[in-house]
Design an enzyme around this catalytic site. Sequence first.
Site, PDB file in Angstrom:
ATOM      1  N   THR A 105      69.120 136.193 -22.764  1.00 24.59           N
ATOM      2  CA  THR A 105      69.400 137.346 -23.319  1.00 24.59           C
ATOM      3  C   THR A 105      68.420 137.512 -24.554  1.00 24.59           C
ATOM      4  OG1 THR A 105      71.021 138.142 -25.003  1.00 24.59           O
ATOM      5  CG2 THR A 105      70.975 136.016 -24.912  1.00 24.59           C
ATOM      6  N   ASP A 106      68.500 139.121 -24.814  1.00 23.63           N
ATOM      7  CA  ASP A 106      67.702 139.264 -26.223  1.00 23.63           C
ATOM      8  C   ASP A 106      68.205 138.836 -27.367  1.00 23.63           C
ATOM      9  OD1 ASP A 106      69.657 141.058 -26.073  1.00 23.63           O
ATOM     10  OD2 ASP A 106      68.394 143.074 -26.319  1.00 23.63           O
ATOM     11  N   GLU A 107      69.644 138.583 -27.271  1.00 20.36           N
ATOM     12  CA  GLU A 107      70.486 138.082 -28.695  1.00 20.36           C
ATOM     13  C   GLU A 107      69.757 136.697 -29.171  1.00 20.36           C
ATOM     14  OE1 GLU A 107      74.391 138.466 -28.574  1.00 20.36           O
ATOM     15  OE2 GLU A 107      74.457 140.151 -27.334  1.00 20.36           O
ATOM     16  N   TYR A 110      77.756 132.761 -29.171  1.00 17.68           N
ATOM     17  CA  TYR A 110      77.342 133.039 -27.846  1.00 17.68           C
ATOM     18  C   TYR A 110      75.437 132.804 -27.730  1.00 17.68           C
ATOM     19  CZ  TYR A 110      75.117 135.869 -24.368  1.00 17.68           C
ATOM     20  OH  TYR A 110      74.450 136.436 -23.265  1.00 17.68           O
TER      21      TYR A 110
END
Length: 327
Positions: free
Chosen positions: A108-110, A133
């Site tokens: 993910t880009d997170e 997360y």
Amino acid sequence: INLDALTYAGNAASLADIERQFGGSRYFFEHGDICDRALVVSLFEKYEIDTVVHFAAESHVDRSILGPEAFVKTNVMGTFTLLDAARAAWKTADGALRQDVLFHHISTDEVYGSLGATGYFTETTPYDPRSPYSASKASSDHLAMAYAHTYGLPVTLSNCSNNYGPYQFPEKLIPLMILNMLEGKPLPVYGDGKNIRDWVYVEDHNNAVWAIMQKSVSGEKWNIGGENEWENITLLQSLIDIVSEKAKLDPEKVRGTITYVTDRPGHDRRYAIDCGKLKRELGWKQGVSFAEGLERTVDWYLGNTAWVEGIRSGEYQSWIKQNYGMR
Ligand code: DAU
């Protein structure tokens, strides 16, 4: 070979078409957990697996805030178990690892944290995860790259922005809002509604993963994004227009159900992906515009009421219990 634990967001009905067309010939479903090493090892042997595409994850930020443990278990330990089972399965007689195999890790880009008003995440942006997360996904990314570096496991990695499209579990913003509109429920907007996400249609994400698997050299990392940034509240206004027109609702009445609620703790302000490397080096590009993608998505939820009803009633979970029992 699809290994899926069918936890709360897993739904066998989503793959019924594939099962009907290819079940037992080109498609095999295996019910189980990526943390179960004995099972994973047995699957590598049973199917002589040479390619792993690791999509399995706990993926919802709000849930990670309420219960982080499942995220550490599945995302960190599960990824470790898959990587280590691959390393064991792909060892040759002289102890080296096969190089005609691939482990593609989906992320993910997170992992990059949050942006201010300007700038983009590139493949070299330092990791700065800020929710349980994203911390668990960052950890899994590091493990995947460490297995490539230390053991020579052929690994590729992709970090993608927000997905949307058919079959998405209605905890995510877009399907949640569509279904709430149709049911006349409030539309909960976190904080001031001005957080920004970069939306990419699910098929474009999958095409990018396919391009990476076909063309990338091992050890490479790729950003995938929509180049399509929207403030949540602006996106919601467009969605209200589309849903109202298609479902014959009064848009002004629907707008009246927008409800600003307490913000998500630690809510990242802005994500935006620079996917120039993927475009330049692998020739990928987005194929579905946001207008087209939203129309397709709304049409899908309007046309698949049985799927939606199965989720709303919890019936899809009893189907899993009946067919697979409890593990
Ligand atoms: O950026 C990629 C990530 O996108 C993925 O790695 C995650 O697995 C995926 O869940 C998604 O994370 P977000 O937290 O951005 O997605 P979510 O749909 O939960 O929320 C999108 C934005 O909308 C976010 O700013 C929070 C806001 N929101 C969300 C919900 C569910 C609301 O304002 N109201 C809501 O009811």
